[in-house]
Design a protein around this motif. Structure first.
Motif, PDB file in Angstrom:
ATOM      1  N   LEU A  95       0.806  -1.215   0.000  1.00  0.00           N
ATOM      2  CA  LEU A  95       0.000   0.000   0.000  1.00  0.00           C
ATOM      3  C   LEU A  95       0.838   1.264   0.000  1.00  0.00           C
ATOM      4  N   HIS A  96       2.006   1.220   0.649  1.00  0.00           N
ATOM      5  CA  HIS A  96       2.820   2.426   0.790  1.00  0.00           C
ATOM      6  C   HIS A  96       3.837   2.608  -0.338  1.00  0.00           C
ATOM      7  N   ASP A  97       3.678   1.818  -1.410  1.00  0.00           N
ATOM      8  CA  ASP A  97       4.533   2.049  -2.578  1.00  0.00           C
ATOM      9  C   ASP A  97       4.227   3.394  -3.229  1.00  0.00           C
ATOM     10  N   TYR A  98       2.996   3.881  -3.025  1.00  0.00           N
ATOM     11  CA  TYR A  98       2.582   5.188  -3.535  1.00  0.00           C
ATOM     12  C   TYR A  98       1.918   5.951  -2.396  1.00  0.00           C
ATOM     13  N   PRO A  99       1.853   7.277  -2.484  1.00  0.00           N
ATOM     14  CA  PRO A  99       1.166   8.044  -1.437  1.00  0.00           C
ATOM     15  C   PRO A  99      -0.265   7.547  -1.248  1.00  0.00           C
ATOM     16  N   LEU A 101      -2.910   9.090  -0.750  1.00  0.00           N
ATOM     17  CA  LEU A 101      -3.884   9.869  -1.513  1.00  0.00           C
ATOM     18  C   LEU A 101      -4.082   9.301  -2.912  1.00  0.00           C
ATOM     19  N   TRP A 102      -3.039   8.650  -3.440  1.00  0.00           N
ATOM     20  CA  TRP A 102      -3.137   8.093  -4.786  1.00  0.00           C
ATOM     21  C   TRP A 102      -4.177   6.976  -4.869  1.00  0.00           C
ATOM     22  N   TYR A 103      -4.425   6.294  -3.750  1.00  0.00           N
ATOM     23  CA  TYR A 103      -5.352   5.161  -3.751  1.00  0.00           C
ATOM     24  C   TYR A 103      -6.749   5.592  -4.216  1.00  0.00           C
ATOM     25  N   PRO A 104      -7.405   6.580  -3.545  1.00  0.00           N
ATOM     26  CA  PRO A 104      -8.729   6.988  -4.044  1.00  0.00           C
ATOM     27  C   PRO A 104      -8.654   7.702  -5.385  1.00  0.00           C
ATOM     28  N   VAL A 105      -7.574   8.455  -5.619  1.00  0.00           N
ATOM     29  CA  VAL A 105      -7.428   9.152  -6.899  1.00  0.00           C
ATOM     30  C   VAL A 105      -7.349   8.150  -8.043  1.00  0.00           C
ATOM     31  N   SER A 106      -6.610   7.074  -7.848  1.00  0.00           N
ATOM     32  CA  SER A 106      -6.459   6.071  -8.910  1.00  0.00           C
ATOM     33  C   SER A 106      -7.793   5.412  -9.236  1.00  0.00           C
ATOM     34  N   ILE A 107      -8.613   5.165  -8.219  1.00  0.00           N
ATOM     35  CA  ILE A 107      -9.927   4.559  -8.448  1.00  0.00           C
ATOM     36  C   ILE A 107     -10.817   5.513  -9.228  1.00  0.00           C
ATOM     37  N   LEU A 108     -10.853   6.778  -8.824  1.00  0.00           N
ATOM     38  CA  LEU A 108     -11.669   7.771  -9.529  1.00  0.00           C
ATOM     39  C   LEU A 108     -11.192   7.955 -10.961  1.00  0.00           C
ATOM     40  N   LEU A 109      -9.888   7.935 -11.165  1.00  0.00           N
ATOM     41  CA  LEU A 109      -9.333   8.092 -12.512  1.00  0.00           C
ATOM     42  C   LEU A 109      -9.759   6.935 -13.410  1.00  0.00           C
ATOM     43  N   VAL A 110      -9.669   5.715 -12.897  1.00  0.00           N
ATOM     44  CA  VAL A 110     -10.067   4.545 -13.687  1.00  0.00           C
ATOM     45  C   VAL A 110     -11.561   4.585 -13.991  1.00  0.00           C
ATOM     46  N   LEU A 111     -12.380   4.974 -13.001  1.00  0.00           N
ATOM     47  CA  LEU A 111     -13.818   5.055 -13.239  1.00  0.00           C
ATOM     48  C   LEU A 111     -14.138   6.103 -14.306  1.00  0.00           C
ATOM     49  N   PHE A 112     -13.419   7.220 -14.293  1.00  0.00           N
ATOM     50  CA  PHE A 112     -13.640   8.261 -15.309  1.00  0.00           C
ATOM     51  C   PHE A 112     -13.251   7.744 -16.696  1.00  0.00           C
ATOM     52  N   ILE A 113     -12.109   7.105 -16.795  1.00  0.00           N
ATOM     53  CA  ILE A 113     -11.665   6.578 -18.092  1.00  0.00           C
ATOM     54  C   ILE A 113     -12.604   5.478 -18.569  1.00  0.00           C
ATOM     55  N   HIS A 114     -13.011   4.612 -17.643  1.00  0.00           N
ATOM     56  CA  HIS A 114     -13.934   3.539 -17.995  1.00  0.00           C
ATOM     57  C   HIS A 114     -15.254   4.115 -18.500  1.00  0.00           C
ATOM     58  N   GLU A 115     -15.754   5.130 -17.795  1.00  0.00           N
ATOM     59  CA  GLU A 115     -16.994   5.781 -18.217  1.00  0.00           C
ATOM     60  C   GLU A 115     -16.863   6.364 -19.613  1.00  0.00           C
ATOM     61  N   THR A 116     -15.748   7.029 -19.877  1.00  0.00           N
ATOM     62  CA  THR A 116     -15.520   7.651 -21.183  1.00  0.00           C
ATOM     63  C   THR A 116     -15.442   6.592 -22.282  1.00  0.00           C
ATOM     64  N   ILE A 171      -1.548   2.563 -15.467  1.00  0.00           N
ATOM     65  CA  ILE A 171      -1.907   3.291 -14.250  1.00  0.00           C
ATOM     66  C   ILE A 171      -1.582   2.425 -13.038  1.00  0.00           C
ATOM     67  N   PRO A 172      -0.732   2.902 -12.127  1.00  0.00           N
ATOM     68  CA  PRO A 172      -0.441   2.124 -10.916  1.00  0.00           C
ATOM     69  C   PRO A 172      -1.710   1.946 -10.074  1.00  0.00           C
ATOM     70  N   LEU A 173      -2.068   0.696  -9.813  1.00  0.00           N
ATOM     71  CA  LEU A 173      -3.254   0.386  -9.030  1.00  0.00           C
ATOM     72  C   LEU A 173      -2.911  -0.651  -7.978  1.00  0.00           C
ATOM     73  N   HIS A 174      -3.300  -0.370  -6.744  1.00  0.00           N
ATOM     74  CA  HIS A 174      -3.145  -1.395  -5.718  1.00  0.00           C
ATOM     75  C   HIS A 174      -4.083  -2.551  -6.036  1.00  0.00           C
ATOM     76  N   ILE A 175      -3.670  -3.763  -5.721  1.00  0.00           N
ATOM     77  CA  ILE A 175      -4.463  -4.936  -6.070  1.00  0.00           C
ATOM     78  C   ILE A 175      -5.866  -4.858  -5.477  1.00  0.00           C
TER      79      ILE A 175
END
Length: 263
Positions: A95-99, A101-116, A171-175
């Motif tokens: 989990l601490h490989d990235y900040p 804050l990146w955890y929720p940001v990465s999820i929102l980013l993927v959802l936005f790209i998926h939606e698009t 996109i770096p994503l935690h499992i």
């Protein structure tokens, strides 16, 4: 992440993934079916979006297509696992490989790209030369139910399944974030195909609710075809002016309070 060391491990892992994917679909669909057809039937009786009867054996046809969809999702998931083991993906397990804050940001980013991706894919699938070969299977369910959620032609299943695994390469994503995104996808699909509006009155005008797709919004797509192409969110439909002009009226009708004692 599971380590695959030989054919036996590969096929056992594939079986476990199929059980997890198809089982998740059955669990969500059965839960929603029971809640709104048995347990809460009276409470939500006036919130049914469409009144056209479902076709005979439609549930079983949808379950059959959904089983095939789950096999395709499993095959793509196995490819992703092999790519991860070979070091080709950006999936991480610490989990601490990235900040944080990146955890929720990465999820929102993927959802936005998926939606698009899905919005424009969906519009493409409605082109006359494409529709009958790719998307018609899903639209055979004019009156939807939770069982409709994964009812796709194999070509559509593949096109829908490839986007999230593809994003794991860049996109770096935690499992656990990958798992959470897939759970959101399944839950959203079940809710959107429920044919019963579960959101509260005026939620369609709420600062948050106005961006979420629910049963009323998506059911209009199944009856009107040329509106409401979104997956999770309404923003592309709003931006491209493809949101049904009947949505807000119908949502109000389906969520209005039934008697003055509820005011």
């Amino acid at each position: 992440m599971i380590q695959i060391s030989g054919p036996a491990t590969f096929w056992l892992t594939a079986l476990l993934f199929f059980v997890a994917i198809f089982g998740r679909y059955v669990l969500f669909s059965l839960t929603f079916w029971w809640l709104f057809n048995v347990s809460w039937k009276e409470q939500f009786a006036q919130r049914t979006v469409q009144t056209r009867p479902r076709k005979p054996d439609q549930d079983w046809r949808e379950i059959g297509w959904s089983a095939l969809t789950s096999i395709i999702f499993t095959a793509i998931a196995m490819g992703m696992i092999l790519a991860y083991q070979a070091g080709h993906t950006a999936v991480y397990t610490h989990l601490h490989d990235y900040p944080l804050l990146w955890y929720p940001v990465s999820i929102l980013l993927v959802l936005f790209i998926h939606e698009t991706y899905y919005y424009w894919l969906h519009r493409w699938m409605h082109r006359p030369g494409v529709y009958k070969w790719v998307h018609k299977t899903h639209h055979d369910s004019i009156t939807t139910s939770p069982w409709t959620a994964f009812s796709f032609h194999p070509i559509e299943s593949t096109l829908q399944a490839i986007i999230i695994p593809a994003l794991t390469f860049v996109i770096p994503l935690h499992i656990s974030a990958v798992g959470l995104i897939l759970m959101i996808m399944t839950l959203s699909s079940a809710v959107n195909h429920l044919n019963t509006e579960i959101y509260p009155r005026n939620f369609n005008n709420h600062w948050f609710g106005r961006w979420l797709i629910g049963a009323t919004h998506h059911s209009l797509h199944h009856t009107q075809f040329r509106f409401n192409y979104g997956l999770y969110f309404t923003f592309w439909d709003k931006w491209m002016k493809t949101e049904s002009p009947d949505f807000h009226r119908l949502f109000g009708e389906k969520t209005k309070k039934r008697n003055s004692s509820e005011e």
